[in-house]
Design an enzyme around this catalytic site. Structure first.
Site, PDB file in Angstrom:
ATOM      1  N   TRP A   7      34.470-153.225  53.073  1.00 58.51           N
ATOM      2  CA  TRP A   7      35.063-151.967  52.602  1.00 58.51           C
ATOM      3  C   TRP A   7      34.971-150.857  53.634  1.00 58.51           C
ATOM      4  CZ3 TRP A   7      32.900-151.371  46.898  1.00 58.51           C
ATOM      5  CH2 TRP A   7      33.314-152.475  46.142  1.00 58.51           C
ATOM      6  N   LYS A   8      34.183-151.062  54.688  1.00 56.65           N
ATOM      7  CA  LYS A   8      33.978-150.010  55.700  1.00 56.65           C
ATOM      8  C   LYS A   8      33.523-148.724  54.993  1.00 56.65           C
ATOM      9  CE  LYS A   8      37.138-152.497  58.605  1.00 56.65           C
ATOM     10  NZ  LYS A   8      38.110-152.506  59.675  1.00 56.65           N
ATOM     11  N   HIS A  90      29.908-155.671  63.879  1.00 57.37           N
ATOM     12  CA  HIS A  90      31.341-155.398  63.701  1.00 57.37           C
ATOM     13  C   HIS A  90      31.864-154.615  64.910  1.00 57.37           C
ATOM     14  CE1 HIS A  90      35.077-153.789  62.114  1.00 57.37           C
ATOM     15  NE2 HIS A  90      35.045-154.797  61.269  1.00 57.37           N
ATOM     16  N   SER A 196      43.752-157.646  59.874  1.00 59.22           N
ATOM     17  CA  SER A 196      45.016-157.539  59.137  1.00 59.22           C
ATOM     18  C   SER A 196      45.325-158.772  58.288  1.00 59.22           C
ATOM     19  CB  SER A 196      46.177-157.222  60.094  1.00 59.22           C
ATOM     20  OG  SER A 196      45.949-155.976  60.744  1.00 59.22           O
ATOM     21  N   GLY A 217      39.552-156.342  55.662  1.00 66.38           N
ATOM     22  CA  GLY A 217      39.282-154.908  55.609  1.00 66.38           C
ATOM     23  C   GLY A 217      40.169-154.231  54.578  1.00 66.38           C
ATOM     24  N   GLY A 218      41.216-153.585  55.052  1.00 73.27           N
ATOM     25  CA  GLY A 218      42.085-152.767  54.197  1.00 73.27           C
ATOM     26  C   GLY A 218      42.536-153.444  52.908  1.00 73.27           C
TER      27      GLY A 218
HETATM   28  P1  13P Z   1      41.640-154.994  58.464  1.00 73.65           P
HETATM   29  O1  13P Z   1      41.769-156.156  57.488  1.00 73.65           O
HETATM   30  O2  13P Z   1      41.838-153.653  57.789  1.00 73.65           O
HETATM   31  O3  13P Z   1      42.489-155.192  59.661  1.00 73.65           O
HETATM   32  O4  13P Z   1      40.118-154.972  58.951  1.00 73.65           O
HETATM   33  C1  13P Z   1      39.544-156.142  59.412  1.00 73.65           C
HETATM   34  C2  13P Z   1      38.102-155.918  59.579  1.00 73.65           C
HETATM   35  O5  13P Z   1      37.674-155.206  60.457  1.00 73.65           O
HETATM   36  C3  13P Z   1      37.186-156.587  58.637  1.00 73.65           C
HETATM   37  O6  13P Z   1      35.871-156.478  59.051  1.00 73.65           O
END
Ligand code: 13P
Length: 236
Positions: A7-8, A90, A196, A217-218
């Site tokens: 989720w960052k 990361h 992505s 991520g997103g």
């Molecule tokens: P995204 O899926 O948003 O490109 O991010 C990938 C990521 O950094 C997962 O740790």
């Protein structure tokens, strides 16, 4: 097949609880599922996902058990919360917070010593790929982990090409497969792909022989798209 949602710096306590309660009810196919909320939302996620198979992991961990390390969180603290594992190394931590191959190994060792599973991230930047350095970067990053970590039972590597993170520019299944095979030739552990990953590309990536899951991520921030990715990856 493991699908992990990073989720960052998104979702505080309220949103995390809401998301996890919805995730409990979602059809996630047959994959193993982990969510990685920010530190402050870990307890809410652990609570909302208790008595489920869905794991909760942190996004980083310090190497010391405790001490004068302002702003850091230790492995025993994560264990006390009921957290299952942690991401380490990361690219955003390597790029913006001074993480090195050396500190990555220290964090992995501390996490494992306290029984946390680890997702360790590696991957080349756009300029490294353009310069033809992809292989040497992966060899250096994975080599440091292979050299420093003897027991790899609870270790997973995530190959996340930096140029594919948050850009919508996913690695082709061929690029991912080639990198994953290289990682495994250095260190024989499961390898997740990150960069992505979306509902419409998860299946073809997961179908590659050396792709053992995804670090999303997103697209992991929305229950529907995350659940769809899990189901798509379940088919392979
Ligand atoms: P995204 O899926 O948003 O490109 O991010 C990938 C990521 O950094 C997962 O740790």
């Amino acid at each position: 097949m493991l699908i992990a949602g990073n989720w960052k710096m998104f979702k505080g306590v309220g949103e995390a609880g809401e998301f996890c309660r919805a995730l409990r009810e979602a059809d996630l196919g047959t994959v193993d599922v982990v969510v990685c909320p920010p530190y402050v939302s870990l307890a809410a996620a652990v609570q909302a996902l208790s008595m489920t198979e869905i794991g909760v992991a942190a996004q980083n961990v310090h190497w010391a058990d405790d001490g004068a390390f302002t702003g850091e969180i230790s492995a025993p603290m994560l264990r006390e919360l009921g957290v299952y594992g942690t991401i380490v190394g990361h690219s955003e931590r390597r790029q913006f917070f001074g993480e090195t191959d050396d500190t990555v190994v220290k964090r992995i060792l501390a996490a494992m010593e306290h029984g946390l599973h680890v997702i360790a991230c590696v991957g080349e930047t756009a300029s490294e790929r353009e310069a033809g350095d992809t292989e040497s970067v992966i060899r250096r990053q994975v080599g440091a982990i292979a050299e420093g970590v003897a027991d790899t039972d609870d270790l997973v590597i995530a190959y996340e090409p930096v140029w594919a993170i948050g850009t919508g520019k996913t690695a082709t299944p061929e690029i991912a497969q080639e990198a994953h095979a290289l990682v495994k030739s250095i260190l024989d552990v499961p390898v997740l792909y990150g960069g992505s990953v979306k509902p419409d590309n998860a299946a073809e990536l997961a179908a590659q022989p050396d792709v053992d899951g995804a670090l999303v991520g997103g697209a992991s921030l929305d229950v529907k798209s995350f659940a769809t990715i899990c189901r798509e990856a379940s088919h392979s």
